[in-house]
Design an enzyme around this catalytic site. Structure first.
Site: not given
Length: 446
Positions: A259, A262, A327-328, A361, A421
Site C-alpha cells: 500500500q 500508492h 481506510e484499510h 483493491d 402551518h
C-alpha cells in the site's frame, strides 16, 4: 504515549513518521488552481476544458467522447487474459453490489387508521465516474464506481479517464466499457471533474461524482460538493496492520509496502503486541525496498509516514487502531474475527493471513473507494447506497385521522408561531371533522 479517542495507550514506538501531516492536506496553491479551473469551465465550457486538457495532458481532440468504433478498436487491442481477468473481478464487484441492493427494502406502513407512510430507494439519474491514470493506472476503479452505480439503477453513467504519457490506457477503457459506462471520455484532471459536475456544450451534467484521484481531483470534488453529490472526501491511501506474535513478519512487511507504493504520502502503520515481530518487520522492509520497481513511491512513504507501535495487549492494539480510523485495516492475529467485535472505526477490515488489502483493491469484490483522513469515524466507503436517495411519501385516506392530525398540527404549529402551518391543519380539521375556522368565514359543506 499516543492518546486514543477513548483512553491513553502506552506504546513503544520502533519507528515514527518524520513527515509533516499538514503537507498531506490540500494546500493553498492546489485550492487556488482548482478554483480557477472550475470557474473557467463554468464560464467557457468546452473551450476551457480543451485548453486545460492541452495544457496539462497535451490532448485536445475535437471530441473527448470515444465512439463505439473507437471503443471496439481499443478493447480489441487488450489481451484476452486481461479481459478475462477484468470480467472475473467485475463479476465479484457486481455480486457484492447486488447483495447490498437486495438488503435494502422499500416499505409502506399504516401508522393510524388510513395514515400511510412509506419509504423508497430511488437511484440518482446520472453519475460521473472518475478513473485515475497517472503513473499507475487504477483500472479497478472502473469496477468500483461504474458497476456499483449500474447495479443501483443509475440510468446514465459518464466516465472519464486521462491519457497516460500520451497513450490511450487500453485496459482501463476496456474495464470502463465492460463495467457498463454509457459515455467514456478520454479526459482527466480538474477539467474532467468540473465538466461532469457543471456540464458543457457536449458533456451533460451529472448528479453525483465518484472515484479516487490526485490532490487536484480530490480538491475539485470538495469544491463542487453541494452542487453535486460525491462519494466521499478522498486522501492518500492508508494501511494499518494489527499483528500479534503469531504473525509472519515477512508477510507483514510485504503487505505494508503493497500500500505504501500508492504514493509518497501514503502512511503504513503496524501495531503489534510483539516487539520482536515489529523489529523483524522493519528489517524485512529495509531488505525489500531496494528491489521494488515502485521504490520511488514506497520508499518515500515508508521513510516519511511509516510507523511501528508496540502495545501491551490486543485490546490496546484495537483501541489504537480505532484512533487512527484508517481506510484499510488488516488483522494478522491468531483470532482475526475478534476484530469484528472489538473495532469500530475503519473503512474495511481484512481478516487473517489468507486475505490482504490488495485483494480488496483489485479482485475480491468489496469496494475499494474508502474513507481516509479519519473519515472512517463517521462514514463507510462507496457502496450501492451512495447512488440511492432514500425518499419518503405519506398519504392520509381516512377523514377522521386527517381531522385529528389537523387539530394536533394547528396546536403544535402555533406553539412555534407558524400560523400558516397551523391553518393547513385547521382546514382539514374543519373539512373532515366539523371544527370551526376562527380566522375566516369560509365553511365546508358536509
Amino acid at each position: 504515549m499516543m492518546t486514543a479517542r477513548t483512553r491513553a495507550i502506552e506504546t513503544i514506538d520502533l519507528k515514527s513518521p518524520s513527515g509533516d501531516a499538514r503537507e498531506r492536506g490540500s494546500t493553498a496553491d492546489v485550492r487556488q488552481v482548482v478554483e480557477s479551473v472550475i470557474a473557467d469551465v463554468r464560464e467557457r465550457g468546452d473551450e476551457a476544458v480543451r485548453e486545460y486538457s492541452k495544457k496539462f495532458d497535451d490532448h485536445a481532440p475535437e471530441t473527448f467522447l470515444l465512439s463505439e468504433r473507437e471503443l471496439d478498436e481499443i478493447v480489441g487491442r487488450v489481451p484476452r487474459q486481461v479481459l478475462d481477468d477484468i470480467r472475473f473481478a467485475q463479476e465479484q464487484v457486481r455480486r457484492m453490489a447486488q447483495r447490498q441492493l437486495d438488503s435494502l427494502a422499500d416499505f409502506e406502513m399504516e401508522t393510524l387508521a388510513g395514515v400511510l407512510l412509506g419509504q423508497k430507494h430511488v437511484p440518482v439519474q446520472a453519475a460521473g465516474a472518475y478513473v485515475p491514470g497517472g503513473k499507475y493506472p487504477l483500472l479497478a476503479s472502473a469496477h468500483m464506481t461504474i458497476i456499483t452505480a449500474k447495479v443501483a439503477g443509475v440510468e446514465r453513467v459518464a466516465a472519464c479517464t486521462p491519457l497516460i504519457q500520451g497513450e490511450v490506457p487500453d485496459a482501463t477503457v476496456a474495464a470502463m466499457r465492460l463495467a457498463g459506462a454509457d459515455e467514456i471520455y478520454l479526459l482527466g484532471g480538474i477539467q474532467a471533474v468540473a465538466a461532469m459536475a457543471i456540464g458543457t456544450e457536449t458533456i451533460a451534467p451529472v448528479n453525483m461524482l465518484a472515484g479516487p484521484g490526485n490532490a487536484f481531483v480530490a480538491e475539485a470534488k470538495r469544491q463542487l460538493f453541494g452542487e453535486v453529490g460525491i462519494d466521499l472526501f478522498a486522501g492518500p491511501t492508508e494501511v494499518l496492520i494489527v499483528a500479534d506474535e503469531h504473525a509472519d513478519p515477512f508477510v507483514v512487511a510485504v503487505d505494508l509496502l503493497s500500500q505504501a507504493e500508492h504514493g509518497p504520502d501514503s502512511p503504513a502503520v503496524l501495531i503489534t503486541t510483539s516487539e520482536q515481530l515489529g523489529r523483524r518487520t522493519i528489517e524485512y522492509i529495509d531488505e525489500l525496498l531496494p528491489g521494488m520497481s515502485t521504490r520511488d513511491y514506497a520508499e518515500a512513504a515508508w521513510r516519511d509516514w511509516g510507523t511501528v507501535h508496540v502495545v501491551a495487549t490486543l485490546d490496546d492494539a484495537y483501541a489504537l487502531a480505532d484512533a487512527y480510523a484508517f481506510e484499510h485495516v488488516q488483522i494478522l492475529t491468531a483470532r482475526p474475527r475478534e476484530a469484528l467485535e472489538k473495532m469500530h472505526d475503519y473503512g474495511a477490515l481484512f481478516l487473517g493471513e489468507g486475505t490482504c488489502v490488495s485483494y480488496g483493491d483489485k479482485v475480491i469484490g468489496t469496494n475499494h473507494v474508502l474513507p481516509t483522513r479519519g473519515a472512517a469515524r463517521y462514514t463507510g466507503g462507496l457502496w450501492v447506497g451512495k447512488y440511492l436517495r432514500t425518499v419518503t411519501y405519506q398519504e392520509v385516506v381516512d377523514e377522521r385521522s386527517s381531522a385529528m392530525l389537523g387539530e394536533l398540527c394547528g396546536r403544535a404549529s402555533r406553539v412555534e408561531r407558524f400560523e400558516g402551518h397551523a391553518r393547513s391543519g385547521d382546514i382539514r380539521a374543519a373539512k373532515y371533522g366539523g371544527a370551526e375556522l376562527p380566522w375566516t368565514r369560509h365553511t365546508f359543506e358536509r
